[in-house]
Design an enzyme around this catalytic site. Sequence first.
Site, mmCIF file in Angstrom:
data_model
loop_
_atom_site.group_PDB
_atom_site.id
_atom_site.type_symbol
_atom_site.label_atom_id
_atom_site.label_comp_id
_atom_site.label_asym_id
_atom_site.label_seq_id
_atom_site.Cartn_x
_atom_site.Cartn_y
_atom_site.Cartn_z
ATOM 1 C CG ASP A 1 -7.682 -2.852 -1.730
ATOM 2 O OD1 ASP A 1 -8.170 -2.361 -1.564
ATOM 3 O OD2 ASP A 1 -6.009 -3.407 -1.843
ATOM 4 C CB SER B 1 -0.773 0.715 1.125
ATOM 5 O OG SER B 1 -2.140 0.757 1.099
ATOM 6 C CG HIS C 1 -5.924 -2.715 1.465
ATOM 7 N ND1 HIS C 1 -4.581 -2.127 0.336
ATOM 8 C CD2 HIS C 1 -5.274 -1.718 2.484
ATOM 9 C CE1 HIS C 1 -3.921 -1.666 0.693
ATOM 10 N NE2 HIS C 1 -4.164 -0.819 1.169
HETATM 11 N N1 LIG Z 1 -7.356 2.616 9.954
HETATM 12 C C1 LIG Z 1 -7.404 2.622 8.441
HETATM 13 C C2 LIG Z 1 -7.337 1.639 7.294
HETATM 14 C C3 LIG Z 1 -5.336 2.121 7.671
HETATM 15 C C4 LIG Z 1 -5.107 0.638 6.648
HETATM 16 O O1 LIG Z 1 -5.430 -0.532 6.600
HETATM 17 N N2 LIG Z 1 -3.897 0.532 6.663
HETATM 18 C C5 LIG Z 1 -3.378 -1.240 6.202
HETATM 19 C C6 LIG Z 1 -2.707 -0.387 5.043
HETATM 20 S S1 LIG Z 1 -3.290 0.859 4.395
HETATM 21 C C7 LIG Z 1 -2.243 1.890 3.850
HETATM 22 O O2 LIG Z 1 -0.683 1.902 3.013
HETATM 23 C C8 LIG Z 1 -2.153 -1.899 7.531
HETATM 24 O O3 LIG Z 1 -1.573 -2.418 6.782
HETATM 25 N N3 LIG Z 1 -3.041 -2.314 7.609
HETATM 26 C C9 LIG Z 1 -2.281 -2.502 9.309
HETATM 27 C C10 LIG Z 1 -2.787 -3.815 9.420
HETATM 28 O O4 LIG Z 1 -2.029 -4.737 10.193
HETATM 29 O O5 LIG Z 1 -3.629 -4.205 9.001
HETATM 30 C C11 LIG Z 1 -8.859 2.405 7.933
HETATM 31 O O6 LIG Z 1 -9.945 2.991 9.081
HETATM 32 O O7 LIG Z 1 -9.944 2.302 6.266
#
Ligand SMILES: N[C@@H](CCC(=O)N[C@@H](CSC=O)C(=O)NCC(=O)O)C(=O)O
Length: 278
Positions: A224, A148, A257
């Site tokens: 996603d 991401s 995602h």
């Molecule tokens: N909190 C946010 C979404 C945050 C999210 O999905 N972070 C992803 C990376 S997104 C792009 O850089 C991530 O890797 N999160 C950490 C995990 O351990 O899953 C929302 O509410 O939309």
Amino acid sequence: MKLLSSVQSFGGLQNQYEHVSATLNCTMQFSVFLPPQASDGHKVPVAYWLSGLTCTDQNFATKAGAQRVAAELGVAIVMPDTSPRGKGVPDDADKAYDFGLGAGFYVDATQTPWNAHYRMYSYIVEELPALLEANLPVSNKRAVFGHSMGGHGALTIALNNPGRYVSVSAFSPIVSPSQCPWGQKALGLYLGEDQAAWQRHDTVALIRAGAPQMPMLVDQGLADNFLAAQLKTELLEKALEETGYPAEIRYHPGYDHSYYFIATFIEDHLRFHARHLQ
Ligand SMILES: N[C@@H](CCC(=O)N[C@@H](CSC=O)C(=O)NCC(=O)O)C(=O)O
């Protein structure tokens, strides 16, 4: 650098360290998986994993399930944090998850107040490899991959530094921050509103500008939630087609995602990088 914790995994070591970063002007933590092949002081090749928004060095270490294959292949994995941290490091005014802490976007900020700490590009490209190659059994054979925001970081860092990385891969990358809300907010605040300065941090723009070819793999889930508005993989696909850049993009029906997607295909990415690292 100071070792904070060390646990054995698949015959290797999952370590966490702390150091004072001159580039970021703060104390940083990062994690490293050292495969068993590194145990006799032998230097192993290394893949740098760049995480996404909201992550620390721990998300990939605990969720991706990469250690078994990295141990088999003899590849170390470095897991940096995603932004500077600590007292005095400014954050988003509204504490939003997509800017500031946990959202360094792998650029060197030029705008105040961000430019005092937010220099993740130089941290990843220069300071961290120099520190690790001097203090750990890792060689200067490097690959870079990420997810991401970190997929954007991996692609742009590799394309800007082809001599420093043998291969690059990404899960669900933001392919053109200039053309999506997450990127426009971050690049506008870190680099200023002159979009000319954004182009070297935009994978699609770099490919269209004739970036050197290097082995490149991209995986994208078709379920996603961020694909249509933020990731826009089709812009990369089009740029690759129109320039003849030979990268592989794989679309996966049903995958979202999350780290469940990453864990499903991480073995492919490690084997892809190992082929180029060895
Ligand atoms: N909190 C946010 C979404 C945050 C999210 O999905 N972070 C992803 C990376 S997104 C792009 O850089 C991530 O890797 N999160 C950490 C995990 O351990 O899953 C929302 O509410 O939309």
